[in-house]
Design an enzyme around this catalytic site. Structure first.
Site, PDB file in Angstrom:
ATOM      1  N   GLU A  94     -19.121  53.526  -0.638  1.00  0.00           N
ATOM      2  CA  GLU A  94     -20.554  53.273  -1.515  1.00  0.00           C
ATOM      3  C   GLU A  94     -21.431  54.322  -1.057  1.00  0.00           C
ATOM      4  OE1 GLU A  94     -22.918  49.744  -3.060  1.00  0.00           O
ATOM      5  OE2 GLU A  94     -21.876  49.302  -1.708  1.00  0.00           O
ATOM      6  N   LYS A 129     -22.470  51.234 -11.011  1.00  0.00           N
ATOM      7  CA  LYS A 129     -22.721  49.808 -10.099  1.00  0.00           C
ATOM      8  C   LYS A 129     -22.614  48.975 -10.885  1.00  0.00           C
ATOM      9  CE  LYS A 129     -23.680  47.573  -5.431  1.00  0.00           C
ATOM     10  NZ  LYS A 129     -23.742  47.323  -4.464  1.00  0.00           N
ATOM     11  N   CYS A 170     -18.389  48.089  -4.362  1.00  0.00           N
ATOM     12  CA  CYS A 170     -19.106  46.817  -3.480  1.00  0.00           C
ATOM     13  C   CYS A 170     -18.848  45.750  -4.458  1.00  0.00           C
ATOM     14  CB  CYS A 170     -20.312  47.169  -2.156  1.00  0.00           C
ATOM     15  SG  CYS A 170     -20.598  46.281  -0.770  1.00  0.00           S
TER      16      CYS A 170
END
EC number: 6.3.5.1
Length: 568
Positions: free
Chosen positions: A41, A113, A150
């Site tokens: 990330e 994300k 994540c």
């Protein structure tokens, strides 16, 4: 397809340097036949970049760096790179936490994300907007890759304590039936995390009926330590591949190969080994990324400074560590001898600077203003501040990083001195309770630690901390025959209360119901609140627990209304 997992250690904000790290990993992976390299990330920025993301010049540099990567990929594999993707309007925040596909034809954003953490140390909603849909990447060869970042994987109520409000990125991919799910992460360390991540990845694999690649950042960035511990799990949730904890690695995995482990997986390190490796990594990277090659600490003969000395020697090499012994009239000969013996075992340099003359000088100078010599806590704090001044002077003169040696229990209740033992650039064990310090030192001196000690460059045979230090009653030796227990509850009583108040946010009434005395609970709660002003001025510490004092601890200094531990 042959995928390469690049478990990288970036430097926050060093976009050009991080691109070189990614390119080096691509060369290594391509030599092994990989066609796609995965990076963590925000791998181009390092995590967390914080307000660097607000600098327009650095955002412009990102595009230039990505263009440079494209130009250098001739003959190499394609890349998935963690980047900050710009939004297409002028509203704030103006970025997505995203993934770019980089190949010889150019680069483009392919994922955003969706779940943005803004708890504990995270503050992603300050910088990013959430993505608004499932991310599926279809490669030219036909492989369909589900992409998550994540927190997008942390959607299992039964496995985690709290789940962010918002979409379920895994559920959104079920109908797409991806051949593979990829999660690029920057997940900070605590000892419970590796097992939990494995469970989350396994559950996602079962829901999607496909393998899951979980790739995590490694390295220390300020207070945060990232342990890596990346892995690949099969559709049934079993582990196919795992990368080492707390070190960089590039590992190629063939997604078309057997969906079961073809070789025995390494044994997961125990809690104490993970803690030691994370702390060593944190010190090494904090020093290196801040430009320090050498470190200094005060060595008292107590267990806290002994543990910091062991960690520092492993992180920077014993030849780069020096220590000051600063005995006062109240220092026992045993403590001086224990500190010297520890330094000899670790092969670190020491200098002894007695402080009795300085203490007398302060007494003489302060007597006219006080009408008497300093007494009680004032006199005790002067000793600590004299030592802190000596340590700072030597560190300044010799260009060393000064390491503070206080533990979390002391920091919690204010059993530490501003501008004294709190002086320094990094609080190495500021997130370890005193009982955890004892447990870690016991493990370091046990036969089970020998392989880890050898791997970290520490002496493999015999004790390091030493039984004399490990069994000594804790004492700051600021007055004759002083013990910590004169001022504090026994740490075996104190630490469970602190863990309840700090980490679990347990109410005082619940602590009393669990068997703790009302006066003790109220006293500890009061000490915790009163010490907030000290913690606000403390050196950054290495976070190794779910709740550390630092950027994830945001209590006011001036506050009232302590809750009673008694019945409502």
């Amino acid at each position: 397809m042959r995928l390469a997992l690049a478990q990288l250690n970036p430097v926050v904000g060093d976009l050009r340097g991080n691109a070189e790290r990614i390119l080096a990993a691509a060369r290594s992976a391509s030599a092994e036949g990989a066609t796609l390299l995965l990076t963590p990330e925000l791998s181009l920025w390092g995590y967390p970049p914080r307000d660097l993301l607000l600098q327009p010049a650095r955002l412009a540099l990102q595009s230039a760096v990505l263009d440079g990567l494209v130009e250098q990929l001739d003959g190499l594999c394609s890349l998935l790179v963690g980047v900050a993707l710009p939004c297409d309007d002028d509203r704030a925040p103006g970025l997505y936490n995203g993934i770019a596909l980089v190949d010889q034809g150019g680069w483009r954003g392919v994922a955003r994300k969706q779940l943005l953490p803004s708890y504990d140390v995270f503050d992603e909603r300050r910088y990013f907007r959430p993505g608004d849909g499932p991310c599926l990447l279809t490669l030219e060869e036909g492989e369909r890759l589900g992409l998550t970042i994540c927190e997008d994987l942390w959607v299992e109520d039964a496995l985690q304590r709290e789940r962010l409000a918002g979409p379920d990125p895994i559920a959104a991919l079920v109908e797409a039936k991806p051949d593979l799910l990829i999660n690029l992460a920057a997940s900070p360390f605590d000892p419970s995390k590796p097992a939990l991540r494995r469970q989350l990845a396994g559950q996602a694999a079962r829901r999607l009926n496909c393998p899951v690649v979980y790739l995590n950042q490694v390295g220390g960035n300020d207070e945060l330590v990232f342990d890596g511990s990346s892995l690949v799990v099969a559709p049934d949730g079993s582990t196919l591949l795992e990368l080492p904890a707390c070190r960089e690695a590039v590992q190629v995995w063939d997604s078309s190969g057997p969906q079961q482990a073809t070789a025995p997986l390494s044994q997961t390190p125990c809690r104490e080994e993970l803690l030691l490796r994370a702390l060593v990594l944190g010190v090494r990277d904090y020093a290196g990324k801040c430009g320090f090659q050498r470190a200094l600490l005060g060595l008292s003969g107590g267990i806290d400074s002994a543990l910091v000395a062991v960690i520092a020697a492993a992180a920077l090499g014993p030849e780069n560590i020096s220590a000051l012994l600063m005995p006062s009239p109240w220092s026992s000969s045993g403590s001086i001898n224990d500190a010297t013996a520890l330094a000899n075992r670790l092969n670190i340099k020491t200098h002894t600077l007695p402080i009795q003359g300085l203490m007398q000088g302060f007494d003489t100078s302060l007597t006219p203003a006080l009408g008497q010599q300093p007494q009680g806590v004032t006199a005790e704090n002067l000793q600590s501040r004299i030592r802190g001044t000596l340590l700072m002077a030597v560190a300044n003169q010799q260009g060393q990083l000064l390491l503070t040696t206080g533990n979390k229990s002391e920091l919690a209740v204010g059993y530490c001195t501003l501008y004294g033992d709190m002086n320094g650039g990094l609080a190495v064990i500021g997130d370890l309770y005193k009982t955890s310090v004892f447990a870690l030192c016991d493990w370091i001196d046990s036969p089970e630690a020998r392989n880890c000690r050898e791997d970290l460059g520490l002496p493999q045979q015999g004790e390091l901390v030493g039984e004399a230090i490990r069994r000594k009653p804790p004492s700051a030796e600021l007055r004759p025959d002083q013990k910590d227990s004169d001022s504090l509850p026994d740490y075996s009583e104190l630490d469970p209360l602190l863990k309840g108040l700090i980490q679990e946010r347990t109410t005082p009434q619940a602590l009393v119901a669990a068997g703790h005395d009302i006066p003790l609970v109220e006293r500890v709660q009061r000490l915790l609140q009163r010490a907030e002003f000290k913690r606000r001025q403390a050196a950054p510490l290495l976070k190794v627990s779910p709740q550390a004092f630092g950027s994830g601890w945001r209590l006011p200094i001036a506050a009232g209304g302590l809750c009673s531990a008694g019945p409502d």
